[in-house]
Design a protein around this motif. Structure first.
Motif, PDB file in Angstrom:
ATOM      1  N   THR A  96       0.859  -1.197   0.000  1.00 32.91           N
ATOM      2  CA  THR A  96       0.000   0.000   0.000  1.00 32.91           C
ATOM      3  C   THR A  96       0.889   1.238   0.000  1.00 32.91           C
ATOM      4  O   THR A  96       2.100   1.143   0.181  1.00 32.91           O
ATOM      5  CB  THR A  96      -0.921   0.053   1.239  1.00 32.91           C
ATOM      6  N   LEU A  97       0.284   2.385  -0.167  1.00 33.60           N
ATOM      7  CA  LEU A  97       1.015   3.652  -0.103  1.00 33.60           C
ATOM      8  C   LEU A  97       1.052   4.202   1.323  1.00 33.60           C
ATOM      9  O   LEU A  97       1.354   5.377   1.522  1.00 33.60           O
ATOM     10  CB  LEU A  97       0.375   4.677  -1.033  1.00 33.60           C
ATOM     11  N   ALA A  98       0.786   3.380   2.301  1.00 32.90           N
ATOM     12  CA  ALA A  98       0.756   3.807   3.699  1.00 32.90           C
ATOM     13  C   ALA A  98       2.060   4.509   4.071  1.00 32.90           C
ATOM     14  O   ALA A  98       3.149   4.027   3.762  1.00 32.90           O
ATOM     15  CB  ALA A  98       0.528   2.610   4.616  1.00 32.90           C
ATOM     16  N   GLY A  99       1.922   5.662   4.706  1.00 37.12           N
ATOM     17  CA  GLY A  99       3.086   6.395   5.164  1.00 37.12           C
ATOM     18  C   GLY A  99       3.734   7.279   4.119  1.00 37.12           C
ATOM     19  O   GLY A  99       4.715   7.959   4.406  1.00 37.12           O
ATOM     20  N   TYR A 100       3.208   7.306   2.905  1.00 37.29           N
ATOM     21  CA  TYR A 100       3.779   8.126   1.839  1.00 37.29           C
ATOM     22  C   TYR A 100       2.792   9.225   1.474  1.00 37.29           C
ATOM     23  O   TYR A 100       1.702   8.953   0.995  1.00 37.29           O
ATOM     24  CB  TYR A 100       4.115   7.276   0.615  1.00 37.29           C
ATOM     25  N   ASP A 101       3.199  10.471   1.709  1.00 32.73           N
ATOM     26  CA  ASP A 101       2.366  11.621   1.386  1.00 32.73           C
ATOM     27  C   ASP A 101       2.980  12.338   0.190  1.00 32.73           C
ATOM     28  O   ASP A 101       4.086  12.878   0.286  1.00 32.73           O
ATOM     29  CB  ASP A 101       2.297  12.559   2.597  1.00 32.73           C
ATOM     30  N   LYS A 102       2.275  12.350  -0.926  1.00 31.11           N
ATOM     31  CA  LYS A 102       2.783  13.002  -2.135  1.00 31.11           C
ATOM     32  C   LYS A 102       2.835  14.513  -1.987  1.00 31.11           C
ATOM     33  O   LYS A 102       3.526  15.182  -2.740  1.00 31.11           O
ATOM     34  CB  LYS A 102       1.941  12.603  -3.340  1.00 31.11           C
ATOM     35  N   GLY A 103       2.104  15.063  -1.049  1.00 28.42           N
ATOM     36  CA  GLY A 103       2.224  16.472  -0.734  1.00 28.42           C
ATOM     37  C   GLY A 103       1.302  17.402  -1.502  1.00 28.42           C
ATOM     38  O   GLY A 103       1.169  18.570  -1.145  1.00 28.42           O
ATOM     39  N   ARG A 104       0.673  16.939  -2.555  1.00 31.69           N
ATOM     40  CA  ARG A 104      -0.273  17.729  -3.341  1.00 31.69           C
ATOM     41  C   ARG A 104      -1.341  16.781  -3.880  1.00 31.69           C
ATOM     42  O   ARG A 104      -1.132  15.577  -3.974  1.00 31.69           O
ATOM     43  CB  ARG A 104       0.394  18.443  -4.515  1.00 31.69           C
ATOM     44  N   ASP A 140      11.250  -1.759   2.338  1.00 28.09           N
ATOM     45  CA  ASP A 140      11.747  -2.610   3.410  1.00 28.09           C
ATOM     46  C   ASP A 140      11.785  -4.046   2.876  1.00 28.09           C
ATOM     47  O   ASP A 140      10.750  -4.701   2.766  1.00 28.09           O
ATOM     48  CB  ASP A 140      10.841  -2.501   4.635  1.00 28.09           C
ATOM     49  N   HIS A 141      12.959  -4.510   2.518  1.00 29.56           N
ATOM     50  CA  HIS A 141      13.104  -5.847   1.921  1.00 29.56           C
ATOM     51  C   HIS A 141      12.769  -6.961   2.909  1.00 29.56           C
ATOM     52  O   HIS A 141      12.523  -8.093   2.509  1.00 29.56           O
ATOM     53  CB  HIS A 141      14.522  -6.039   1.374  1.00 29.56           C
ATOM     54  N   ARG A 142      12.717  -6.640   4.207  1.00 28.78           N
ATOM     55  CA  ARG A 142      12.402  -7.658   5.215  1.00 28.78           C
ATOM     56  C   ARG A 142      10.903  -7.844   5.411  1.00 28.78           C
ATOM     57  O   ARG A 142      10.472  -8.838   5.987  1.00 28.78           O
ATOM     58  CB  ARG A 142      13.039  -7.283   6.549  1.00 28.78           C
ATOM     59  N   ALA A 143      10.114  -6.853   4.945  1.00 25.57           N
ATOM     60  CA  ALA A 143       8.660  -6.905   5.139  1.00 25.57           C
ATOM     61  C   ALA A 143       8.002  -7.627   3.969  1.00 25.57           C
ATOM     62  O   ALA A 143       8.310  -7.367   2.807  1.00 25.57           O
ATOM     63  CB  ALA A 143       8.095  -5.490   5.251  1.00 25.57           C
ATOM     64  N   ALA A 144       7.097  -8.522   4.267  1.00 24.21           N
ATOM     65  CA  ALA A 144       6.404  -9.282   3.222  1.00 24.21           C
ATOM     66  C   ALA A 144       5.644  -8.368   2.266  1.00 24.21           C
ATOM     67  O   ALA A 144       5.560  -8.643   1.072  1.00 24.21           O
ATOM     68  CB  ALA A 144       5.447 -10.297   3.843  1.00 24.21           C
ATOM     69  N   ASP A 145       5.109  -7.250   2.781  1.00 23.34           N
ATOM     70  CA  ASP A 145       4.338  -6.344   1.925  1.00 23.34           C
ATOM     71  C   ASP A 145       5.227  -5.334   1.181  1.00 23.34           C
ATOM     72  O   ASP A 145       4.731  -4.522   0.421  1.00 23.34           O
ATOM     73  CB  ASP A 145       3.269  -5.606   2.728  1.00 23.34           C
ATOM     74  N   PHE A 146       6.557  -5.384   1.376  1.00 21.96           N
ATOM     75  CA  PHE A 146       7.524  -4.549   0.655  1.00 21.96           C
ATOM     76  C   PHE A 146       7.241  -3.060   0.859  1.00 21.96           C
ATOM     77  O   PHE A 146       7.412  -2.243  -0.021  1.00 21.96           O
ATOM     78  CB  PHE A 146       7.491  -4.918  -0.829  1.00 21.96           C
TER      79      PHE A 146
END
Length: 179
Positions: A8-16, A111-117
């Motif tokens: 998902t795009l969780a934690g990523y804010d494109k800002g506009r 995050d290469h360690r996280a299953a959801d990448f």
């Protein structure tokens, strides 16, 4: 096992919003990157989309900037042909910084360690007088020190102290202060 369907795009804010993003992509891909566009107009376009840019900045053609509103450039900096500023997070270039041809500043990673990448993004800061040489790459979360040099073709994944050269073969050595 990696499960990319869970990304998902969780934690990523494109800002506009989407409209501003689409407008920037249209401008970037038609006018901003064109060889015939004057450097002064490139600077004006970045400023119009929210970049903070100092005086005397030179931006050559084929430069790509993902989000101008996440870009800050100090006075008299140069960005060479084909450089790519992939700034999912803020990128700050100090005064008199040179980003050479086809260099990549990439604030995004996974995050290469996280299953959801999931994303593992972080800002990049380049100190006054630093040089990111041709086809060098600076990765997420890195701080490049004052008057430091990331050599041609080098990949920088950790902070680089002031007045230090980082070479493509992963060696470091001190450099003299420019005259």
């Amino acid at each position: 096992m990696r499960d990319l369907s869970a990304f998902t795009l969780a934690g990523y804010d494109k800002g506009r919003g989407t409209l501003v993003q689409a407008l920037w992509f249209a401008v970037m891909n038609t006018v901003f990157m064109a060889w015939f566009t004057p450097a002064r107009l490139r600077v004006a376009l970045l400023r119009a989309f929210g970049a903070e840019i100092g005086q005397g900045v030179l931006i050559r053609h084929r430069v790509r900037v993902l989000w101008p509103w996440k870009l800050r450039i100090g006075d008299h900096a140069w960005i060479g042909e084909g450089a790519w500023i992939l700034n999912l997070e803020p990128v700050t270039l100090g005064a008199h910084v040179c980003v050479s041809q086809e260099a990549l500043l990439c604030t995004g990673s996974h995050d290469h360690r996280a299953a959801d990448f999931r994303y593992r993004n972080a800002p990049i800061t380049v100190g006054d007088g630093a040089w990111i040489a041709a086809r060098a790459t600076v990765l997420a979360g890195v701080k490049v020190g004052r008057c430091a040099v990331v050599g041609a073709g080098a990949v920088l994944h950790q902070d680089l102290p002031d007045l230090t050269l980082h070479t493509a073969d992963n060696r470091r050595r001190p450099v003299e202060e420019p005259a």
